[in-house]
Scaffold this active site. Sequence first.
Site, PDB file in Angstrom:
ATOM      1  N   ALA A  20      58.019 -20.794 -10.898  1.00 37.94           N
ATOM      2  CA  ALA A  20      58.321 -21.092 -12.297  1.00 37.94           C
ATOM      3  C   ALA A  20      59.293 -22.266 -12.353  1.00 37.94           C
ATOM      4  CB  ALA A  20      58.925 -19.864 -12.974  1.00 37.94           C
ATOM      5  N   GLU A  69      53.254 -15.490  -6.666  1.00 36.03           N
ATOM      6  CA  GLU A  69      52.813 -14.412  -7.570  1.00 36.03           C
ATOM      7  C   GLU A  69      51.502 -14.782  -8.269  1.00 36.03           C
ATOM      8  OE1 GLU A  69      56.763 -14.375  -9.341  1.00 36.03           O
ATOM      9  OE2 GLU A  69      56.896 -12.228  -8.917  1.00 36.03           O
ATOM     10  N   GLU A 112      63.374 -16.374  -4.727  1.00 40.75           N
ATOM     11  CA  GLU A 112      64.196 -16.234  -5.944  1.00 40.75           C
ATOM     12  C   GLU A 112      65.624 -15.809  -5.639  1.00 40.75           C
ATOM     13  OE1 GLU A 112      61.145 -15.058  -5.523  1.00 40.75           O
ATOM     14  OE2 GLU A 112      59.933 -15.284  -7.344  1.00 40.75           O
TER      15      GLU A 112
HETATM   16  N1  DAK Z   1      61.089 -25.716 -10.720  1.00 34.96           N
HETATM   17  C1  DAK Z   1      61.349 -26.982 -11.143  1.00 34.96           C
HETATM   18  N2  DAK Z   1      61.328 -28.054 -10.342  1.00 34.96           N
HETATM   19  C2  DAK Z   1      61.026 -27.874  -9.040  1.00 34.96           C
HETATM   20  C3  DAK Z   1      60.746 -26.579  -8.526  1.00 34.96           C
HETATM   21  C4  DAK Z   1      60.775 -25.470  -9.433  1.00 34.96           C
HETATM   22  N3  DAK Z   1      60.482 -24.203  -9.042  1.00 34.96           N
HETATM   23  N4  DAK Z   1      60.489 -26.713  -7.205  1.00 34.96           N
HETATM   24  C5  DAK Z   1      60.607 -28.032  -6.920  1.00 34.96           C
HETATM   25  N5  DAK Z   1      60.924 -28.736  -8.022  1.00 34.96           N
HETATM   26  C6  DAK Z   1      61.141 -30.167  -8.154  1.00 34.96           C
HETATM   27  C7  DAK Z   1      62.479 -30.584  -7.554  1.00 34.96           C
HETATM   28  O1  DAK Z   1      63.523 -30.371  -8.478  1.00 34.96           O
HETATM   29  C8  DAK Z   1      62.234 -32.053  -7.310  1.00 34.96           C
HETATM   30  O2  DAK Z   1      62.332 -32.743  -8.516  1.00 34.96           O
HETATM   31  P1  DAK Z   1      63.055 -34.215  -8.591  1.00 34.96           P
HETATM   32  O3  DAK Z   1      64.422 -34.000  -8.078  1.00 34.96           O
HETATM   33  O4  DAK Z   1      62.197 -35.070  -7.692  1.00 34.96           O
HETATM   34  O5  DAK Z   1      62.983 -34.577 -10.035  1.00 34.96           O
HETATM   35  C9  DAK Z   1      60.768 -32.085  -6.879  1.00 34.96           C
HETATM   36  O6  DAK Z   1      60.188 -30.881  -7.380  1.00 34.96           O
HETATM   37  C10 DAK Z   1      60.582 -32.111  -5.380  1.00 34.96           C
HETATM   38  O7  DAK Z   1      61.346 -31.039  -4.839  1.00 34.96           O
HETATM   39  P2  DAK Z   1      62.386 -31.238  -3.643  1.00 34.96           P
HETATM   40  O8  DAK Z   1      63.034 -32.574  -3.713  1.00 34.96           O
HETATM   41  O9  DAK Z   1      63.270 -30.042  -3.632  1.00 34.96           O
HETATM   42  O10 DAK Z   1      61.389 -31.240  -2.392  1.00 34.96           O
HETATM   43  P3  DAK Z   1      61.614 -30.618  -0.951  1.00 34.96           P
HETATM   44  O11 DAK Z   1      60.396 -31.013  -0.173  1.00 34.96           O
HETATM   45  O12 DAK Z   1      62.962 -30.991  -0.400  1.00 34.96           O
HETATM   46  O13 DAK Z   1      61.628 -29.041  -1.172  1.00 34.96           O
HETATM   47  C11 DAK Z   1      60.866 -26.916  -2.019  1.00 34.96           C
HETATM   48  C12 DAK Z   1      60.502 -28.368  -1.666  1.00 34.96           C
HETATM   49  C13 DAK Z   1      59.612 -26.327  -2.725  1.00 34.96           C
HETATM   50  C14 DAK Z   1      61.131 -26.114  -0.762  1.00 34.96           C
HETATM   51  C15 DAK Z   1      62.105 -26.878  -2.940  1.00 34.96           C
HETATM   52  O14 DAK Z   1      61.894 -27.768  -4.027  1.00 34.96           O
HETATM   53  C16 DAK Z   1      62.410 -25.535  -3.487  1.00 34.96           C
HETATM   54  O15 DAK Z   1      63.013 -24.714  -2.840  1.00 34.96           O
HETATM   55  N6  DAK Z   1      62.005 -25.293  -4.765  1.00 34.96           N
HETATM   56  C17 DAK Z   1      62.370 -24.095  -5.483  1.00 34.96           C
HETATM   57  C18 DAK Z   1      61.583 -22.899  -5.010  1.00 34.96           C
HETATM   58  C19 DAK Z   1      61.981 -21.653  -5.768  1.00 34.96           C
HETATM   59  O16 DAK Z   1      63.166 -21.236  -5.760  1.00 34.96           O
HETATM   60  N7  DAK Z   1      61.025 -21.041  -6.416  1.00 34.96           N
HETATM   61  C20 DAK Z   1      61.265 -19.846  -7.232  1.00 34.96           C
HETATM   62  C21 DAK Z   1      61.523 -20.233  -8.652  1.00 34.96           C
HETATM   63  S1  DAK Z   1      61.835 -18.814  -9.678  1.00 34.96           S
HETATM   64  C22 DAK Z   1      58.258 -14.068 -14.623  1.00 34.96           C
HETATM   65  C23 DAK Z   1      57.319 -15.022 -14.296  1.00 34.96           C
HETATM   66  C24 DAK Z   1      57.576 -15.929 -13.253  1.00 34.96           C
HETATM   67  C25 DAK Z   1      58.786 -15.900 -12.611  1.00 34.96           C
HETATM   68  C26 DAK Z   1      59.725 -14.942 -12.941  1.00 34.96           C
HETATM   69  C27 DAK Z   1      59.471 -14.034 -13.972  1.00 34.96           C
HETATM   70  N8  DAK Z   1      57.972 -13.118 -15.665  1.00 34.96           N
HETATM   71  C28 DAK Z   1      56.602 -12.919 -16.073  1.00 34.96           C
HETATM   72  C29 DAK Z   1      59.005 -12.275 -16.206  1.00 34.96           C
HETATM   73  C30 DAK Z   1      58.988 -16.848 -11.553  1.00 34.96           C
HETATM   74  C31 DAK Z   1      60.178 -17.225 -11.107  1.00 34.96           C
HETATM   75  C32 DAK Z   1      60.253 -18.287 -10.079  1.00 34.96           C
HETATM   76  O17 DAK Z   1      59.287 -18.767  -9.547  1.00 34.96           O
END
Ligand code: DAK
Length: 259
Positions: free
Chosen positions: A67, A113, A133
């Site tokens: 997300a 998911e 997360e």
């Molecule tokens: N959201 C927004 N932007 C993201 C992102 C995300 N999840 N993942 C990556 N990006 C963006 C980065 O901010 C960056 O943007 P700029 O800085 O270039 O503008 C760009 O994508 C490239 O990312 P990185 O520079 O970080 O690239 P790396 O290769 O160094 O790293 C990475 C890639 C995927 C390992 C890293 O970006 C990362 O760890 N991303 C976050 C992963 C994460 O924590 N995912 C979980 C998010 S929480 C629900 C429904 C859904 C959800 C919950 C509840 N309900 C129905 C109630 C879901 C929640 C989630 O998914």
Amino acid sequence: MNEYQDILVEKRDDRVGLIRLNRPKAMNALRPLLMDELWDALQAFDADPEVGAIVITGNERAFSAGADIGEMATMDPVKMLGSHLSERWHRIGRIRKPIIAAVSGYCLGGGCELALTCDMIVASETAQFGQPEINIGIMPGAGGTQRLARVLGKYLTMEMVLNDRRLSAQEALQHGLANRVAPVEVYLDEAIKLAASIAARAPVAVQLAKEAVNKAFEMTLEEGLQLEERLFYFLFATEDQKEGMRAFLEKRKPEFKGR
Ligand code: DAK
């Protein structure tokens, strides 16, 4: 087909509907607009008799990193409730046609998911599955704890959810989280081939069989067996059952009509 901003959609000749998540600069982060477009495209394919199966994919670097954290950062519980976030995600389970996730690169958080909501997963050798997360102070909220536990069991799921343990494509295959693994150059072709093969079969039987298998995770064995029996009997009301059995006896290929 509608013009979309966050996804690309293609209806193929082999009866496969292909949806590409298309926010490459944001690692295909799943913002509400993307989820709404995805739902719109899924519904359109579900209603289209020329489509028998659906493939959802991202790009080689990322299926999806989850997300959109930017959009979630300032949320509070009341805003969350009002955003109908859960409805946006869980409605995907209402699609009757089989959905195959073609996963390459990052498949994290909500991305994982989303893949788990699909009916099969074809992974590239570079795929990486995870629920990170916990690193940003939350936990999975779109089915991760429940669906992963059902596939992987308690202990590996705990490690993934509590300690950001990632699974490689090979590990995913080994633990039943992927149907097959293919080189990155061909994983999407493999997923489409699988979808096309399913799409060539009797459509009503395919849809009811999908329903029955998915219900196995929600019902007691007794209830599930009863549902299976009813759906099985129902198929004898279809022309495709008559055609399928006649074709077998006449030693020819069946021509299914989806009726
Ligand atoms: N959201 C927004 N932007 C993201 C992102 C995300 N999840 N993942 C990556 N990006 C963006 C980065 O901010 C960056 O943007 P700029 O800085 O270039 O503008 C760009 O994508 C490239 O990312 P990185 O520079 O970080 O690239 P790396 O290769 O160094 O790293 C990475 C890639 C995927 C390992 C890293 O970006 C990362 O760890 N991303 C976050 C992963 C994460 O924590 N995912 C979980 C998010 S929480 C629900 C429904 C859904 C959800 C919950 C509840 N309900 C129905 C109630 C879901 C929640 C989630 O998914």
